[in-house]
Every structure is written in C-alpha cells, then in structure tokens.
Scaffold this motif. Sequence first.
Motif, mmCIF file in Angstrom:
data_model
loop_
_atom_site.group_PDB
_atom_site.id
_atom_site.type_symbol
_atom_site.label_atom_id
_atom_site.label_comp_id
_atom_site.label_asym_id
_atom_site.label_seq_id
_atom_site.Cartn_x
_atom_site.Cartn_y
_atom_site.Cartn_z
ATOM 1 N N TYR A 1 17.492 9.209 40.776
ATOM 2 C CA TYR A 1 16.095 9.312 41.200
ATOM 3 C C TYR A 1 15.618 10.751 41.183
ATOM 4 C CZ TYR A 1 15.237 4.484 42.208
ATOM 5 O OH TYR A 1 15.023 3.150 42.055
ATOM 6 N N GLU B 1 18.804 4.926 39.905
ATOM 7 C CA GLU B 1 17.881 3.850 39.544
ATOM 8 C C GLU B 1 18.543 2.992 38.475
ATOM 9 O OE1 GLU B 1 13.262 3.656 38.393
ATOM 10 O OE2 GLU B 1 14.622 3.947 36.708
ATOM 11 N N ALA C 1 13.953 20.870 47.294
ATOM 12 C CA ALA C 1 15.394 20.779 47.059
ATOM 13 C C ALA C 1 15.657 20.743 45.554
ATOM 14 C CB ALA C 1 15.935 19.527 47.728
ATOM 15 N N ASP D 1 24.246 5.675 53.531
ATOM 16 C CA ASP D 1 23.586 6.427 52.466
ATOM 17 C C ASP D 1 24.608 7.366 51.814
ATOM 18 O OD1 ASP D 1 20.850 7.270 51.319
ATOM 19 O OD2 ASP D 1 21.917 9.137 51.702
ATOM 20 N N GLN E 1 19.615 6.178 35.738
ATOM 21 C CA GLN E 1 19.312 7.585 35.990
ATOM 22 C C GLN E 1 19.198 7.872 37.472
ATOM 23 O OE1 GLN E 1 15.663 8.637 34.003
ATOM 24 N NE2 GLN E 1 14.747 6.663 34.394
ATOM 25 N N ALA F 1 13.959 22.180 43.218
ATOM 26 C CA ALA F 1 13.832 23.520 42.633
ATOM 27 C C ALA F 1 15.125 24.300 42.826
ATOM 28 C CB ALA F 1 12.653 24.259 43.257
ATOM 29 N N ILE G 1 14.205 11.717 37.863
ATOM 30 C CA ILE G 1 12.971 11.132 37.321
ATOM 31 C C ILE G 1 11.737 11.554 38.100
ATOM 32 C CG2 ILE G 1 13.259 9.050 35.935
ATOM 33 C CD1 ILE G 1 13.814 7.446 38.335
ATOM 34 N N LYS G 2 11.950 11.930 39.336
ATOM 35 C CA LYS G 2 10.798 12.218 40.175
ATOM 36 C C LYS G 2 10.097 13.503 39.753
ATOM 37 C CE LYS G 2 11.521 12.929 44.146
ATOM 38 N NZ LYS G 2 12.077 13.194 45.415
ATOM 39 N N GLY G 3 8.786 13.527 39.931
ATOM 40 C CA GLY G 3 8.074 14.791 39.850
ATOM 41 C C GLY G 3 7.982 15.417 38.480
ATOM 42 N N ASP G 4 7.953 14.582 37.461
ATOM 43 C CA ASP G 4 7.840 15.106 36.121
ATOM 44 C C ASP G 4 6.529 15.880 35.962
ATOM 45 O OD1 ASP G 4 8.575 15.520 33.604
ATOM 46 O OD2 ASP G 4 8.250 13.485 32.885
ATOM 47 N N ASP G 5 6.622 17.161 35.686
ATOM 48 C CA ASP G 5 5.448 18.025 35.517
ATOM 49 C C ASP G 5 4.592 18.111 36.780
ATOM 50 O OD1 ASP G 5 4.157 19.881 33.920
ATOM 51 O OD2 ASP G 5 2.649 18.461 33.238
ATOM 52 N N GLU H 1 17.714 22.825 40.465
ATOM 53 C CA GLU H 1 17.459 23.202 39.073
ATOM 54 C C GLU H 1 17.925 24.628 38.816
ATOM 55 O OE1 GLU H 1 13.303 22.555 38.699
ATOM 56 O OE2 GLU H 1 13.539 20.453 38.158
ATOM 57 N N THR I 1 24.553 10.348 51.440
ATOM 58 C CA THR I 1 24.691 11.637 52.118
ATOM 59 C C THR I 1 25.677 11.574 53.291
ATOM 60 O OG1 THR I 1 22.839 11.081 53.558
ATOM 61 C CG2 THR I 1 22.323 12.308 51.586
ATOM 62 N N ARG J 1 16.823 0.904 43.427
ATOM 63 C CA ARG J 1 17.942 1.769 43.798
ATOM 64 C C ARG J 1 19.211 0.930 43.935
ATOM 65 N NH1 ARG J 1 18.085 6.790 46.627
ATOM 66 N NH2 ARG J 1 15.845 6.698 46.954
ATOM 67 N N ASP K 1 12.038 3.401 47.953
ATOM 68 C CA ASP K 1 11.436 4.143 49.060
ATOM 69 C C ASP K 1 11.901 3.642 50.417
ATOM 70 O OD1 ASP K 1 10.135 5.583 47.216
ATOM 71 O OD2 ASP K 1 8.120 4.858 47.670
#
Lengths: 476, 490
Positions: A444, A419, A459, A82, A442, A461, A447-451, A464, A84, A399, A385
Amino acid sequence: MTSSVDLRRARQLADDPGVFFEGNYTKMQSIAWEDLSKLHLEALKIRFEEKRDAIPMLEKLSNQAKVDTLSTIDDVVPVLFDHTTYKSYPNALLDSGRFDQLTRWLDKLTTHDLSDVDASHCDNIDSWMDALDKQTDLKVGHSSGSTGTMSFLPRGAEELDKYIRNMKIELFQEFGSDEVVQDEPLNLHVIYPFFRHGASSHIRALEFWVKHFAGDEERLHVLYPRRMSSDVMYLSARIQAAAARGNLDSVKLSDEMRERMNEFHKLQKELPQLLEKYVENELKSFAGERVLATGPWTINWDMAKIGLERGMRNMYSPDSVVLTGGGTKGREVPEDWREPIREFIGSRRIQAMYGMTECMGSHLLCEHEKYHIAPWIIPYVLDPDTCTPLPRTGRVTGRAAFFDLTAEVLWGGFITGDEVTINWAANCPCGRTSPYFDYKIQRYKDIKGDDKITCAASAEAHEEALSFLNSFGTGR
Amino acid sequence: MNTAIAPMVIRGKIIEENLIEFGGRAQGFVFRSPDPHAYVEEIGLTSPDALADLYQLSFTDILDYLEELGQRLVLEDNQHLQQAFEAACATAAMTPPLLRVQYASIPAFLGNRKALIESAEQSIGIAHLEGWVEGSTCTGHATRIRAFGARTVHVIAGNAPLLSAMTVARNAMLRSDAIIKPPSNDPLTAAAIGRQMVEMAPDHPLTRHLSVAYWKGGDEAFESRLYQPRNVEKIIAWGGFASVKHVTRYIQPGLELISLDPKSSASIIGPEAFASEETLADVAQKVAADVGLHNQQGCVNARVVYVLSGTDEQGINQLERLGRLVYEKIQQLNPQLSTVAERYSPELKAHVDTLKLDDDWYSVIGGEDKEGAIIVSRLPAPVDFSAALCDRTANLVPIDCLDEAIAFVDAYTQTVGIYPEALKQDLMDILPLHGAQRIVSLGYATQMSNAAPHDGLEPMRRMCKWILEESADPSTVPPFWSTAGFSGTI
C-alpha cells in the motif's frame, strides 16, 4: 454441531498439515474449499482458545475488541495483529541496549514464559539472540531492519521443522502426482547465496533446510560461511537514516561495532568478486546433481549472468528447483528475469511464491500465474482503511491478512501491508481447488500518493530518502 | 459520469483539447487535462526578452491586478474554483470545512496590499524590483543592482490550496514567467486561477506570463524536454522526496533548483508549564493549536512535543495530565480550522492501536475513532513512527534536560514552538545548528507571515536574478592596466 471427527481433523490440519494431507501436494490443493473452510473455522477456534490467555498482547487485544469466542471465520479479524506489532517496542531500548526490557516486551508476544530469562549481560542484539537461544526453546528471527526498525518474531523449532517439511511437499511434487514425501531428506544440494549463521528469520530456518533438503551440512552451499551480525544489519540502516537527516552523531558506535561495520562494508565491496568465485569454484563442484537454489531474484540473476558468461549452462539435473522472488530492492526487474536463471541452473522449475516470515506457508505461483493459498493458512481480504473483512465471494481487492494455523508459539493472525486481489471462486484452470491471488501484489505504501505533494515530511518521504541512499553500493 | 477537466493555460490561452485522463484510484480522483506532450514546445518560453512587457508595469499596477483577480475568485461565484474545491475535497488530506476556509481566503490574500508589499519589501526591497538601486563599494565602484524576473517552473504542493494563489502573486510581483505544475492532490486550483486571469485580462502582461499545465511528476519524456536552460532558468520544487529527486537530474549550468524540502515540526516546553492548573490549561491550548490546526497537514504543525516534565513517575503523571488536556483542547478547536479526519491514516491507526496493547512504554489518550490521539511516551524518546504522525495525533515526550530534545532536531525539522518565551534564549542559537529553521512562541506555529524566511532560505529572493551594473573610471578605481592600479595583489 461439529462432529468429533471434524474436530480431530481440524486439529490435525492445524498441528501437522503434512500428515493431514498424507505428504501429498495434490491432496493439499484438491480439497474442496467448502470442506476446508469448515475445518478452518474449527481449527481457528482451537487456536484462539489456546492462545487467547497465553499471549499477553492477544489477551489485551481480545479484551479491547471484546472478542471472547469465535463463531464465524471473520470473527477473528478484530484480533489479528497488525504487521507493526512485532516491532512495537521503542527503538530507544535497542539503541540504549536495554535487552532486559526488550525481553519483557517479547514475552508479551509468545506463549513461552520469558520471565526467567536473564538478558542483563547482553550489550548488543547478537548477544541478546545468543541469550535467548541458550535460555529458551525459542528461535527468535528478525527482519532485515532496512527501514530503520527491526521486527522480532518468536518461533519454535518444532513449527519451523514442520514448515520446511511442508515446503518439501509443495516444492518437489508436481500437481497431479500421487507421490508421497517421506521423512528422509532429499539429499540434494542447496544453493544459498547468503550467510550460514545468524538470527534473521530466513537464516533461522536454514537448519531445517539441511535436515529436509540437503541431508548433510556438506551439501549446503552458502556464500558466506560465517554469522551475519544482527547489529550490523540494524546499524547500517540506522546510520543511513541518520546520515540522511544530517544527524550522524546521534548513532553511537562502540569500538567493537565500528570494527564489525568496517568488516561488513569490506564484505559488501568484495561481493562481486566473491560471487564470481562462488560460481566458478563452489557451484561447479557439484555439477549434474539435483539442486534447490534460493535467494532473492537479484542475486540469482547475478549468479546466472556470471555463470553464463563462463559458458556454464544447464549446470544441474533438470528436476532441480529454483525458489526465488522477493522485492525489487531498487532494481528494475527485467521482464525475462527467469530465463538466464533457468538456462544457468538447467531446471524445469523456477518457482515463485508469495509469502512472509510471519506466515509459515508459501503460496506458490501456478502455471497460470496465480498464487494458490496453502491450505493451513486462512486468507482474509480486508478493507484497506478500516480493516473490516470484505466478502468471501467472487473477486475481491483489498488488504491481505492471514491466519497461520500452524503457528504454535505466537499468534497466527496477521494483517499485511499488501494489496492483493483474491479469487474466492477457486476455479483456476490449473485444477487446484484453492482460492488464489492475482500475480500483481503491491505494498500500500508504494501505491499511495502518486504525484501527491505536500510540504510536510511524511513517513514515505523518509523511506524514499532512505531507499535512495540504500541504492548506492548494492554491488553489481 | 463527467470527469472534471483541468484546462491547460499557456500565457493567456486556455486549452481544453487533446484531453487525456489523469489521476485514478490512488489519487482519489480522476480528471482530464490536455496531453502535455502535445504542448511541450509551447509551454517552455524560449525567448528571454519576452519578459520585457512586464517592465511596462509598476508595482502598483501589479497590486491592482492581483486585487481585481482576487475579487473574481470568490468561491460562491466562481464555478471553476468550485470545481477545484470539489477536486480538492476528493484528493486532499484536509477535510471540506478546512478546504472551504482556504478557498474563501484567496480574495483576501490577493487583495491584501499591505501584506504583499511587506513580503516584497522584506525579502527583496521593492526599489530593487522597480528599478536599479544605486550604491558604491570600498573598491571605488559605483554600483547599480536590480532584481530581475526569471523563467520559472513551480512544482507546487497540494496540501494547502492557497499555495496556488501565493505562487501567482509571487510570480507577478517578481515580474517572472511561471509555469505551475500542480500536484495530484490539488489538480485544479492553479488552473482555475489561471483561467480567471485569462477571462479577466487576456492580453495583460501578467496573464501572458502565467501557465498552468498538469503532467505526472517524473514523466521523463516530458520533463527532459521542458527542463532545459533554453526554456527555464529556475525550478521551484516543493515537498516530496520523489518530486525533488526527479528534478535534480535536469539541473545543470543555467538551470537552478530551489528546493523547499518536506519538513516536520516539534515543540519544546519547559517545566514552567506545570506551575499552576491555569498555566497548564493555557499550555495545553497552545499545544492543541500547533498540533491540530489545519488537521496537522502542514509542515509547520507540531508532531512531537518534548516536555521538561522529568522522566520519573511524578514527571510522567504530570505529562499524562497535560496529554489529556491537549486531547480535550484539540477536540474543541474551531471547526473551521480543525475537524475530525475524514480518512484517518490507516498506517498511523495500526501503529496507535498496537501501542495500546503494551502500556509499559506508552499511554494512548483517545485514538478511538478518527478524532486524533495523544501518545505519551514514558522514555525520553519519540515513537519510532513519528514521521507518520498526522490527523491530529501527537507524541508527548518527557525529558530531563534540553539536550534530549535537541538530539532529535535534524535536517527535516522546520518549526520549533517553545514555551515559555524565556526558554527561547537557551535554544535559539543552538537549534539552528541542528537543522531547525523557525523558532516560534508555542501556539503560533501555524500562524505565519509570508514576509519572512521559509525553510531556512528566502524563496522570493532566490527566485529573482540579481543583476549588477558597475561603473568605474581611472579617477575612482585605479585600473589594473596602470602601475598605480596593480600593487602585486588583486
């Protein structure tokens, strides 16, 4: 049954794709995908056999995943690393200067034996990099560390050398041409608006840029002739992260580091003026010559703007190449970002590519805006996933993962956070026979968690907040 | 396939026209809702005196309304709520059994008069909501103070659907006008409640002061029109950096932001945990609750657990034993309150799997599938990805002294669960200086009261406008215009 001819060819593909394709880019991108896939499987088996027990973390992963032999191309997926992995050491080791322990960690990621390396005298990353340079054949490259953790990637000189030689084949031949790249350097001028020295992964390759492209150090034109301190890069992000958490005291700086940080901040502040001088003086001095310009699009764009404002147009020979790309780094990419660069350099070729330091191959963008896979890199598209392989037919989104057959001192298998959409049919109208990725790639985590909103700090937050802070003081 | 519709509710009116599509793959759910741009002028409340009708109501009337509303929000009987539940199942991080408990709790929450009274009484004082409260000052003034409602926008979080009901209840008790902007991970619950209010009592002042509208957070064209002092006085924004960040650009005199930032929580455990097997099991149960309840989706859930086990070999062995017990207890938590994740965060999985490749620094207990994991550090520092810990995955960190734990408490820290109670005495005056906002007995991080400060502030108190009336005459306050009144200093 694999014939011995296939095995020999598979090994050659892995060991030196430049030789395999006879130094010709058209050949690299004309081999039938079916034939190439067979060679990929054989070469993959060779690499797995070589590295399985030679890289401790791979050995452990193979045992855990119960992978002993490979019989299909997908069999390697459970043992891909991975992204990481190359930063899986505890940050506390870096923060407390435990470079002996970090060496032990790094030892588990490479075929080289680092057990005799003495890092006990190292008191910062720079001195650790020096110790590794001195005591091993490795050229360890690190990431920018902008998220607060820094990855360390072991590389060998030989593999980096081949990587850049292959790049020479890819970048300086048109598809369809029967040109052959020779061993001699191209003797062109390299515009590299960054530091000359340092241990970040891209600077590590610079000596081979000189060898294969510039031919002479004098034709390498950097913005900062000095060394970029790895510690300064690391600490900048650490300090910003700590500041965002209201916890600045947690970062302890020695006087020496404080001094270096101050120098760096001064440098950052002076960047706009420095860039102007660089364009006006340095870049003017070899007008009309053939160049290879590189760097993130932002700095190329800034340089082009400066040049154009001063009436500097079509500065170099039309067979020059601009190799650019990279993240947006908090800046909005203007739609016509290529235009000012093209006008300033005067080059026919603004080459975008998809690549990463973990893979020594560049997937170049063709005239139909598709990224074509370098033939010594085996592409995978995984379920985002579960990381199980998706079918290798048709058009598939998932991925991206890769196996770099040319990796010598580390394990070539690598799962990205990107992605991608791949087209296995390999039917691009440009004529290249390789499968290709669509232009839109892009991360991942972007793209995740839009709004989506939660009260729990994620992580994302933190990142950002960090990238918001980073957006201050980025120069022009 | 029929896509779900999130109606817009504007002060007693249900709007289901001009539908456009929202959500998508990244949100895990597609739904349709009226185009917010077509209604932006209606959504804002431009006449401040429109709030006057709320002052015809007594606090008891408000509680009656909420109780009746609750009775109509029984999941089994209310198809709009069922639809909201289905949407949450597709978009939220909690699993369906846990979400079901959240929805099932709405009637009890809205009908719990004792708790509602307590929350209003504790943070505001019901007398201040019901009328002017008389007082006096040492300057000789007679004062009367009243907490007035305000015109508000609530940008709510979606990790717990009960937040929609809580927002409605708070807005009612404060006699405010609320525009609820739901997030994409709970797009329908607030609208289902709003719709029920209209169906129950379309002309009731409380119904006439609740709106629910979905727009995509950060839609500049929409937000720049709505977020104006002529429409809104206070914006209460939950969670995410981005959601708070978009709002800040509109803040100006006359428009206030109450920011409930994203937070994470931790635990600190003293050496007493290891006094006996029995104690250790008890502590493990408590840690399991703080980590695992609600599948660790809340800001209150513990993610990193600092343990004064010592960092020598014996200490680490003890800690691993605790780790194994915590892992077991998490697996045994009540399945209505904690389950195996439906979709274990792939990013976290990658981190956990990578740690398994190197046992010099960490040992990983569990993490086989989606059931959660305990990561035991061997160094006195949390994993670098501690912010990504979720889905019942915690990091146990050995420490030799409390300072090592305190160093990691920062502005993102909300709750700190502590064991034993006596250890609180050493920590409760110091942790808040570093950023901690709630200090609780270990095991009770997720069991909280609404009648208490939250995120270091009292949100209900902040949501009111505190208005002062002063009376003075020369006999009580010598006036500045007289020689006696002005002595050279003010």
